[in-house]
Design a protein around this motif. Structure first.
Motif, PDB file in Angstrom:
ATOM      1  N   ILE A  76       0.840  -1.196   0.000  1.00 34.62           N
ATOM      2  CA  ILE A  76       0.000   0.000   0.000  1.00 34.62           C
ATOM      3  C   ILE A  76       0.880   1.253   0.000  1.00 34.62           C
ATOM      4  N   ARG A  77       1.928   1.233   0.809  1.00 34.61           N
ATOM      5  CA  ARG A  77       2.873   2.362   0.831  1.00 34.61           C
ATOM      6  C   ARG A  77       3.528   2.547  -0.528  1.00 34.61           C
ATOM      7  N   GLU A  78       3.850   1.423  -1.156  1.00 40.47           N
ATOM      8  CA  GLU A  78       4.477   1.477  -2.483  1.00 40.47           C
ATOM      9  C   GLU A  78       3.528   2.101  -3.508  1.00 40.47           C
ATOM     10  N   ILE A 128      -5.539 -10.683 -12.283  1.00 36.08           N
ATOM     11  CA  ILE A 128      -6.593  -9.650 -12.301  1.00 36.08           C
ATOM     12  C   ILE A 128      -6.222  -8.476 -11.380  1.00 36.08           C
ATOM     13  N   GLY A 129      -5.730  -8.806 -10.177  1.00 31.48           N
ATOM     14  CA  GLY A 129      -5.316  -7.744  -9.247  1.00 31.48           C
ATOM     15  C   GLY A 129      -4.199  -6.897  -9.816  1.00 31.48           C
ATOM     16  N   SER A 215      -6.798   6.880  -8.141  1.00 31.12           N
ATOM     17  CA  SER A 215      -5.888   5.851  -8.671  1.00 31.12           C
ATOM     18  C   SER A 215      -5.311   5.000  -7.554  1.00 31.12           C
ATOM     19  N   VAL A 216      -4.838   5.662  -6.494  1.00 34.95           N
ATOM     20  CA  VAL A 216      -4.229   4.932  -5.369  1.00 34.95           C
ATOM     21  C   VAL A 216      -5.249   4.001  -4.717  1.00 34.95           C
ATOM     22  N   VAL A 220      -4.910  -0.049  -4.574  1.00 36.61           N
ATOM     23  CA  VAL A 220      -4.947  -0.802  -3.322  1.00 36.61           C
ATOM     24  C   VAL A 220      -5.969  -1.944  -3.419  1.00 36.61           C
ATOM     25  N   ILE A 221      -7.103  -1.671  -4.078  1.00 32.03           N
ATOM     26  CA  ILE A 221      -8.093  -2.736  -4.291  1.00 32.03           C
ATOM     27  C   ILE A 221      -7.468  -3.859  -5.122  1.00 32.03           C
TER      28      ILE A 221
END
Length: 228
Positions: A76-78, A128-129, A215-216, A220-221
């Motif tokens: 998430i930080r990345e 997919i992710g 976007s972020v 994350v999703i």
């Protein structure tokens, strides 16, 4: 009376929200859509080829190697850091550094391979992710490229020369009383002034921030889907 006031406030909030959404759609369609589509297609092709190649070769990798999947918090930080850097890179005029973000299409596969080797995640959800992440990294790249375009215009505007060779020629023609040549120079100067004025653009920082945040969130999703 209070109920009416609350209803009016809710209507105003809804209208403002709809107005912002419409404004963002217009901004995206006019300035980012084409870039986003092209970059997404390139990134998806690069990502898919890398994914297939590394997943097929993962069977040859030794499980004894000291590798562990990246933690959710780190990923998430990345996402936040990379998206910020890709967009901010657009501040540099003339050089579209943001395009380097396309390499994330390759980098992102590394952790997926580790998770696949360790049997933590399913291959379809990994793909997919990752695909979702790539599409929205591409949006950040598009924002960065557009930011670079505006920064370049701003740079041209602020570094324009107030005195040019045309001014010298104009003075010579005026001394010679060559009105035709003077008129030609005037037209050139007017055209140049018009083009310079077009470079005096406003940079829509708020749009960049909102679209970057969206976007972020979706990146994350995508990360969460790869954990399945």
């Amino acid at each position: 009376m209070k109920v009416q006031n609350n209803n009016v406030k809710k209507m105003n909030v809804n209208l403002n929200a709809n107005s912002i959404i419409e404004q963002l759609k217009k901004f995206y369609n006019e300035n980012l859509k084409k870039k986003h589509i092209v970059i997404s297609v390139i990134s998806i092709i690069l990502y898919t080829l890398t994914f297939i190649s590394m997943m097929f070769s993962s069977s040859d990798m030794s499980l004894a190697t000291d590798v562990t999947p990246t933690s959710l918090i780190s990923q998430i930080r990345e996402c936040l850091f990379l998206s910020f850097i890709i967009i901010l890179a657009g501040i540099t005029p003339y050089v579209p550094i943001s395009i380097m973000g396309i390499m994330q299409a390759i980098i992102i596969v590394n952790d997926m391979v580790v998770r696949h080797i360790c049997g933590i995640s399913f291959m379809p959800t990994l793909y997919i992710g990752g695909l979702i992440q790539i599409i929205f990294y591409s949006l950040c790249i598009s924002i960065g490229l557009y930011y670079c375009k505006l920064s370049t215009k701003k740079n041209k505007y602020y570094h324009q020369s107030s005195f040019t060779f045309n001014d010298v020629k104009k003075q010579i023609y005026e001394i010679r009383k060559d009105d035709k040549k003077v008129e030609e120079i005037n037209k050139k100067q007017e055209e140049k002034a018009r083009k310079i004025q077009e470079c005096n653009v406003k940079i829509p920082y708020l749009n960049f921030v909102i679209l970057g945040a969206v976007s972020v969130i979706i990146e994350v999703i995508g990360v969460l889907i790869t954990k399945i």
